[in-house]
Each structure stands twice: as C-alpha cells, then as structure tokens.
Design a protein around this motif. Structure first.
Motif, PDB file in Angstrom:
ATOM      1  N   VAL A 124       0.853  -1.182   0.000  1.00  0.00           N
ATOM      2  CA  VAL A 124       0.000   0.000   0.000  1.00  0.00           C
ATOM      3  C   VAL A 124       0.891   1.236   0.000  1.00  0.00           C
ATOM      4  N   THR A 125       0.505   2.225  -0.793  1.00  0.00           N
ATOM      5  CA  THR A 125       1.183   3.515  -0.788  1.00  0.00           C
ATOM      6  C   THR A 125       0.133   4.585  -0.537  1.00  0.00           C
ATOM      7  N   LEU A 126       0.412   5.469   0.425  1.00  0.00           N
ATOM      8  CA  LEU A 126      -0.470   6.592   0.683  1.00  0.00           C
ATOM      9  C   LEU A 126       0.348   7.816   1.019  1.00  0.00           C
ATOM     10  N   THR A 127      -0.300   8.983   0.958  1.00  0.00           N
ATOM     11  CA  THR A 127       0.399  10.225   1.280  1.00  0.00           C
ATOM     12  C   THR A 127       0.391  10.427   2.784  1.00  0.00           C
ATOM     13  N   ALA A 128       1.213  11.366   3.240  1.00  0.00           N
ATOM     14  CA  ALA A 128       1.230  11.707   4.664  1.00  0.00           C
ATOM     15  C   ALA A 128      -0.073  12.389   5.079  1.00  0.00           C
ATOM     16  N   ASN A 129      -0.892  12.790   4.111  1.00  0.00           N
ATOM     17  CA  ASN A 129      -2.233  13.309   4.402  1.00  0.00           C
ATOM     18  C   ASN A 129      -3.273  12.196   4.360  1.00  0.00           C
ATOM     19  N   ARG A 130      -2.801  10.948   4.341  1.00  0.00           N
ATOM     20  CA  ARG A 130      -3.632   9.746   4.437  1.00  0.00           C
ATOM     21  C   ARG A 130      -4.571   9.544   3.245  1.00  0.00           C
ATOM     22  N   LYS A 131      -4.077   9.864   2.054  1.00  0.00           N
ATOM     23  CA  LYS A 131      -4.818   9.590   0.828  1.00  0.00           C
ATOM     24  C   LYS A 131      -4.141   8.414   0.121  1.00  0.00           C
ATOM     25  N   ILE A 132      -4.924   7.379  -0.178  1.00  0.00           N
ATOM     26  CA  ILE A 132      -4.380   6.177  -0.799  1.00  0.00           C
ATOM     27  C   ILE A 132      -3.977   6.486  -2.235  1.00  0.00           C
ATOM     28  N   LYS A 133      -2.760   6.093  -2.589  1.00  0.00           N
ATOM     29  CA  LYS A 133      -2.244   6.282  -3.947  1.00  0.00           C
ATOM     30  C   LYS A 133      -2.266   4.971  -4.728  1.00  0.00           C
ATOM     31  N   SER A 134      -1.936   3.860  -4.063  1.00  0.00           N
ATOM     32  CA  SER A 134      -1.952   2.581  -4.765  1.00  0.00           C
ATOM     33  C   SER A 134      -2.044   1.414  -3.784  1.00  0.00           C
ATOM     34  N   ILE A 135      -2.593   0.321  -4.300  1.00  0.00           N
ATOM     35  CA  ILE A 135      -2.648  -0.950  -3.572  1.00  0.00           C
ATOM     36  C   ILE A 135      -2.241  -2.025  -4.572  1.00  0.00           C
ATOM     37  N   THR A 136      -1.263  -2.840  -4.182  1.00  0.00           N
ATOM     38  CA  THR A 136      -0.808  -3.933  -5.030  1.00  0.00           C
ATOM     39  C   THR A 136      -1.070  -5.243  -4.293  1.00  0.00           C
ATOM     40  N   ILE A 137      -1.809  -6.145  -4.964  1.00  0.00           N
ATOM     41  CA  ILE A 137      -2.199  -7.412  -4.347  1.00  0.00           C
ATOM     42  C   ILE A 137      -1.629  -8.558  -5.171  1.00  0.00           C
ATOM     43  N   ASP A 138      -0.877  -9.442  -4.528  1.00  0.00           N
ATOM     44  CA  ASP A 138      -0.356 -10.627  -5.198  1.00  0.00           C
ATOM     45  C   ASP A 138      -1.535 -11.542  -5.558  1.00  0.00           C
ATOM     46  N   ASP A 139      -1.436 -12.193  -6.693  1.00  0.00           N
ATOM     47  CA  ASP A 139      -2.524 -13.063  -7.173  1.00  0.00           C
ATOM     48  C   ASP A 139      -2.908 -14.156  -6.181  1.00  0.00           C
ATOM     49  N   THR A 140      -1.957 -14.632  -5.387  1.00  0.00           N
ATOM     50  CA  THR A 140      -2.274 -15.714  -4.439  1.00  0.00           C
ATOM     51  C   THR A 140      -3.289 -15.268  -3.386  1.00  0.00           C
ATOM     52  N   LEU A 141      -3.330 -13.984  -3.093  1.00  0.00           N
ATOM     53  CA  LEU A 141      -4.304 -13.493  -2.110  1.00  0.00           C
ATOM     54  C   LEU A 141      -5.721 -13.438  -2.679  1.00  0.00           C
ATOM     55  N   LEU A 142      -5.845 -13.445  -3.981  1.00  0.00           N
ATOM     56  CA  LEU A 142      -7.161 -13.373  -4.603  1.00  0.00           C
ATOM     57  C   LEU A 142      -7.948 -14.671  -4.455  1.00  0.00           C
ATOM     58  N   GLU A 143      -7.257 -15.727  -4.072  1.00  0.00           N
ATOM     59  CA  GLU A 143      -7.907 -17.025  -3.896  1.00  0.00           C
ATOM     60  C   GLU A 143      -8.603 -17.155  -2.547  1.00  0.00           C
ATOM     61  N   ASP A 144      -8.285 -16.283  -1.593  1.00  0.00           N
ATOM     62  CA  ASP A 144      -8.839 -16.385  -0.244  1.00  0.00           C
ATOM     63  C   ASP A 144      -9.324 -15.009   0.206  1.00  0.00           C
ATOM     64  N   LYS A 145     -10.614 -14.776   0.050  1.00  0.00           N
ATOM     65  CA  LYS A 145     -11.213 -13.470   0.363  1.00  0.00           C
ATOM     66  C   LYS A 145     -10.954 -13.054   1.810  1.00  0.00           C
ATOM     67  N   GLU A 146     -11.124 -13.971   2.735  1.00  0.00           N
ATOM     68  CA  GLU A 146     -10.946 -13.650   4.155  1.00  0.00           C
ATOM     69  C   GLU A 146      -9.500 -13.252   4.455  1.00  0.00           C
ATOM     70  N   GLN A 147      -8.561 -13.966   3.883  1.00  0.00           N
ATOM     71  CA  GLN A 147      -7.145 -13.640   4.091  1.00  0.00           C
ATOM     72  C   GLN A 147      -6.833 -12.267   3.489  1.00  0.00           C
ATOM     73  N   LEU A 148      -7.351 -12.002   2.303  1.00  0.00           N
ATOM     74  CA  LEU A 148      -7.140 -10.699   1.660  1.00  0.00           C
ATOM     75  C   LEU A 148      -7.700  -9.582   2.530  1.00  0.00           C
ATOM     76  N   GLU A 149      -8.880  -9.762   3.069  1.00  0.00           N
ATOM     77  CA  GLU A 149      -9.483  -8.752   3.943  1.00  0.00           C
ATOM     78  C   GLU A 149      -8.611  -8.504   5.167  1.00  0.00           C
ATOM     79  N   ASP A 150      -8.103  -9.593   5.762  1.00  0.00           N
ATOM     80  CA  ASP A 150      -7.231  -9.459   6.938  1.00  0.00           C
ATOM     81  C   ASP A 150      -5.959  -8.686   6.583  1.00  0.00           C
ATOM     82  N   TYR A 151      -5.362  -9.025   5.453  1.00  0.00           N
ATOM     83  CA  TYR A 151      -4.152  -8.333   5.002  1.00  0.00           C
ATOM     84  C   TYR A 151      -4.433  -6.849   4.804  1.00  0.00           C
TER      85      TYR A 151
END
Length: 108
Positions: free
Chosen positions: A42-69
């Motif tokens: 995750v990348t965000l600014t110091a003003n707490r605005k999200i700039k990007s989220i990168t998710i590895d494909d293996t996390l897409l197989e488990d919704k609950e794990q992705l949510e926890d991450y």
C-alpha cells in the motif's frame, strides 16, 4: 499595546500560512507499507490519501485472508502517515507562533 496585538496577528497569519504550505507538501510525501511476506503493498500520502494498492494473485484465492491483510497493512500505513502528519503540522504551527507566555506547552 495595539502594536503588540498587530504583531501577534501577523505572526498568527504567518503560522497559518506555514501550516497550509506544510499540508500541501505532505500530499507529496509517500508512505509505502507492506505485509511481512510482501503479498500486499500500500502507498499513501502523509495526508492519508491512498495512492496505490498492489495485491499478489495468491491473495485473490482467499477473500478472508485478503481482507485481513488489507486491514493490517492499511492500519499500519495510516498510523505511520498520521505520525508524520501530526509531527510536521505541529512543527509548522510552533515555528510561526508569536511568543505568548503559557503557550509553550501546547505544541510539544
């Protein structure tokens, strides 16, 4: 007496301008945070605005794990950004404040 008040008002305006300039600068300060295994970033600014989220494909197989991450990494990134934000704004405000007796304890 009025000279002192006008001088203080000028200093307060200067402090406000410094705070606003610092807020704008904090939009360019990026915080990168990731899970321990690097599967979520995750990348965000110091003003707490999200700039990007990168998710590895293996996390897409488990919704609950992705949510926890997402919760863990986002909270860690927001905590870091908040610390930077608060420290920088406090410094900007303190630097521009007039010397008013008893106000020293407010900006530590």
């Amino acid at each position: 007496m009025f000279g002192d008040i006008m001088g203080m008002m000028g200093k307060l305006k200067e402090a406000q301008q410094k705070v606003e300039a610092t807020k704008k600068r904090l939009d360019t300060v990026l915080i990168d945070e990731q899970s321990n295994d690097g599967l979520l970033k995750v990348t965000l600014t110091a003003n707490r605005k999200i700039k990007s989220i990168t998710i590895d494909d293996t996390l897409l197989e488990d919704k609950e794990q992705l949510e926890d991450y997402l919760v863990l990494v986002m909270n860690k990134a927001i905590e870091c950004a908040t610390t930077i934000n608060e420290n920088e704004l406090a410094i900007a405000a303190k630097d521009g404040m007039p010397n008013i007796p008893g106000m020293d304890g407010l900006f530590k």
